[in-house]
Design an enzyme around this catalytic site. Sequence first.
Site, PDB file in Angstrom:
ATOM      1  N   ARG A 276       0.844  -1.200   0.000  1.00  0.00           N
ATOM      2  CA  ARG A 276       0.000   0.000   0.000  1.00  0.00           C
ATOM      3  C   ARG A 276       0.879   1.250   0.000  1.00  0.00           C
ATOM      4  O   ARG A 276       0.523   2.283   0.546  1.00  0.00           O
ATOM      5  CB  ARG A 276      -0.909   0.021   1.240  1.00  0.00           C
ATOM      6  CG  ARG A 276      -1.659  -1.268   1.533  1.00  0.00           C
ATOM      7  CD  ARG A 276      -2.622  -1.677   0.437  1.00  0.00           C
ATOM      8  NE  ARG A 276      -3.329  -2.907   0.781  1.00  0.00           N
ATOM      9  CZ  ARG A 276      -2.879  -4.129   0.482  1.00  0.00           C
ATOM     10  NH1 ARG A 276      -1.728  -4.295  -0.163  1.00  0.00           N
ATOM     11  NH2 ARG A 276      -3.586  -5.198   0.823  1.00  0.00           N
TER      12      ARG A 276
ATOM     13  N   ASP B 295      -9.894  -0.997  11.518  1.00  0.00           N
ATOM     14  CA  ASP B 295      -9.194  -0.020  12.346  1.00  0.00           C
ATOM     15  C   ASP B 295     -10.132   1.038  12.918  1.00  0.00           C
ATOM     16  O   ASP B 295      -9.709   1.891  13.696  1.00  0.00           O
ATOM     17  CB  ASP B 295      -8.100   0.672  11.530  1.00  0.00           C
ATOM     18  CG  ASP B 295      -6.999  -0.291  11.119  1.00  0.00           C
ATOM     19  OD1 ASP B 295      -6.780  -1.273  11.845  1.00  0.00           O
ATOM     20  OD2 ASP B 295      -6.360  -0.069  10.071  1.00  0.00           O
TER      21      ASP B 295
ATOM     22  N   GLU C 174     -15.672   2.430   6.376  1.00  0.00           N
ATOM     23  CA  GLU C 174     -16.094   1.514   7.445  1.00  0.00           C
ATOM     24  C   GLU C 174     -17.470   1.838   8.014  1.00  0.00           C
ATOM     25  O   GLU C 174     -18.023   1.043   8.771  1.00  0.00           O
ATOM     26  CB  GLU C 174     -15.054   1.521   8.576  1.00  0.00           C
ATOM     27  CG  GLU C 174     -13.768   0.795   8.262  1.00  0.00           C
ATOM     28  CD  GLU C 174     -12.701   1.672   7.636  1.00  0.00           C
ATOM     29  OE1 GLU C 174     -11.531   1.252   7.558  1.00  0.00           O
ATOM     30  OE2 GLU C 174     -13.038   2.806   7.210  1.00  0.00           O
TER      31      GLU C 174
END
Length: 797
Positions: free
Chosen positions: A347, A489, A633
């Site tokens: 990433r 996360d 998320e």
Amino acid sequence: MQFGFFDDENKEYVITDPRTPQPWSNYLGSKEYGAIITQNAGGYSFYRSGGKGRFMRMQFNTVLRDQPGRYVYLRDRQSKDYWSCSWQPVAKPLELFKTECRHGLGYTRVISDYDKIQSDIIYFVPLNKTHEIWRVRVTNSDAVARQLSAFTYIEYANNWNAIDDLMNLQYSQYIVTMDVIDGIIDHGTNLNIPHQPENFDEKDQGRHTFQALAGLHVNSWETDRDVFIGNYRTYANPRTVEQGTGSNSMAFGDNACGCLHGDFDLEPDQTLEFLVIIGIGNAAREGKTVLSQYTDTARAGQELNELKTFWQDRIDGLTVSTPDSNFNRTVNVWGIYNSLITFTWSRAASLIYTGVDRDGLGFRDTVQDFLGVTHTIPQEVNDRLSLMLTGQVSTGGTLPVVYPTCHSPGNEPLPSKHDYRSDDALWLFNAIPAYIKETGHIDYLHTLLPYADQEKDTVFGHMKRAIQFSLARRGVHGLPLGLKADWNDCLRFGHTGESVFVAMQLRLAIATYIEIAQLLSEEKEQQWGEILLAEMDRLIQEHAWDGEWFLRGFGEKDRKFGSKENLEGQIFLNPQVWAVMSGVATRDQGEQIMQHVYDRLFTPYGLMLCDPPFTQDDHNIVLAQLMNPGLKENAGIFMHTQGWAVIAEAMLGHGNRAYEVLQSYLPAAYNDRAEIREIEPYVLCQSAHSKYSPKQGTCRIPWLSGSATWTHFAMTQYILGIRPDYHGLIIDPCLPSHWKTLKVKRHFRGKTFNITLQNDSGKERGASCMQVNGQEMTCNKIPVEMMDCQNEVVVVM
């Protein structure tokens, strides 16, 4: 709306309209020398690291999100008109400027036609080299001779460290020194201090890159960006190009660029070929050496052919022919290519990932990235897997990130107990079996590797330590603690909260450990695992089943996440699909939870991560609430999880449902409506806006995502059902019922399998018979001992 098409024969995506909703990019090079390029020649180049080795400047999140770039300007010396060979940055009217971009495997080609002058540029990095080539061909299709000039342009970073270059201007604008040696530009930084090749991470050291022309005489140059562009101008109308010659400027501090100018004349139908060469090293030494290798510019064509052959071999582990052309091109070319690029750069370098915030190899990301590529680059996976195992610490947890440029196994400090993530080490139980099943390299389990901080252990020992790490960190329900994070996360369980998702990972880890203990005849380890497995199954069923689906976890004070009792975030995707994948769900539970997943989470663009979104919770616990509803998320469509859902549906035998989920997010399926996703229709991404967003279906963060590897894994091993096993190859397809015939070619342990799947009866799963080389099989696994070099396999559903 369509901006291009797939050229399946040449394995290229062809962009016919350069005005794509977002820049559509490609990757060039290798782990040593990497580059990103868009259809308008935007992007940047870097050496070894996108954050610590970026020598070509990139401005992120600007209005034109891919500038500056790799430009070649052409100017007519008679009319004084000028244009860029790519549509940007000059952006001539498209009714006058005809252009197409062909993104291929490891190269990009930009072909343009303006005012009867055709240009054809191929950008690539030759194999095992630390320089890039722009092969430029200019053809005069006019009836009269033309007098032309070419101007190259790149914008240099003042410091290879991206933070310093873009933010620490009171320092970085005082360290660049430019020179031109025999027509070769030398880009130097910190030249008054030594070069430290053994200490790559030290940002302040003397470093050089070069730029040269082969096949075209250098008439003038610019190395000062502000001189090249001029005051109050842009890349669209640079003063040097407008004036028709460079001033031979030498940047000394401030901002540097690289522009080489050459004049040439073309008779009607005449073509000039020249090369732009940009690379690592001093112009007087490496620059001259590299340039001398291209006295015949035809060498570049030979290197391009070698690169194409390399990539063809690299993606050739499995090819398929089904009734769905988008499925075919994803498996055969773009899905595996996406997975390989993600394997290479994790990433750390893209038009979104700056290399500043995510440089290095994130442990959880990298270990998952192996799954989509093990079948085609097993040795590279072996090397990277061994590296990542040395990122595991002696407690059984892991370093969050492994930095290959400075990693020192056995000498790394232990992470703080507050920095451990509960899922990191458990991804090893997906990666290690995948490698061993693919290669048959069972002895790898006995390989002795150091932990990051101290001690050494076998790979099998590393696996046990990972299980023990989770067992030692459990909460009141006996389930693993969430720790700092558990893949998501944005969900904080607190110091005593438990993750049901990680409990399911641990359940899979223990079951895998039992398999491997049996493989190694480790009876005591097998018995140890069997006791743990029974306990984990009991605990999950007793505490995590919410009556209709599985909870996401427990917070402090026994708060439930993902319960029907909650007002927000009542159901989460992860524990449902992992209940099936891990084997903890009963058959009835599996059917029930996946129906709830479909009813509550499915949208036309993929499955939401949870439902409903969070707007009223404590944002210190549910960090997802920081995001808008329907994004990332917070009930967004997280692409990483979509492959898990496809796998879960296939494991239940739901071929039609697995295919429906896949089609909802498969990039190629959106090629004729690309305005919805906006990003490239040939690669996956991190997330899409869900139904709670007014921009439903919009996708962001393309290329570098776990969605690539999990989607390829799901398509090949669960829809096609061709799965390697420790002692053979399993054929267990789960297909959409309307697929009647398909063919697969699979390379496995040095042997080739030509597999025909026949489904005249319209089944979704299950084989009535299977023949291997004319021999009827009694099961769906082909044992290694009966494999020939060439194998013909026929499976009747």
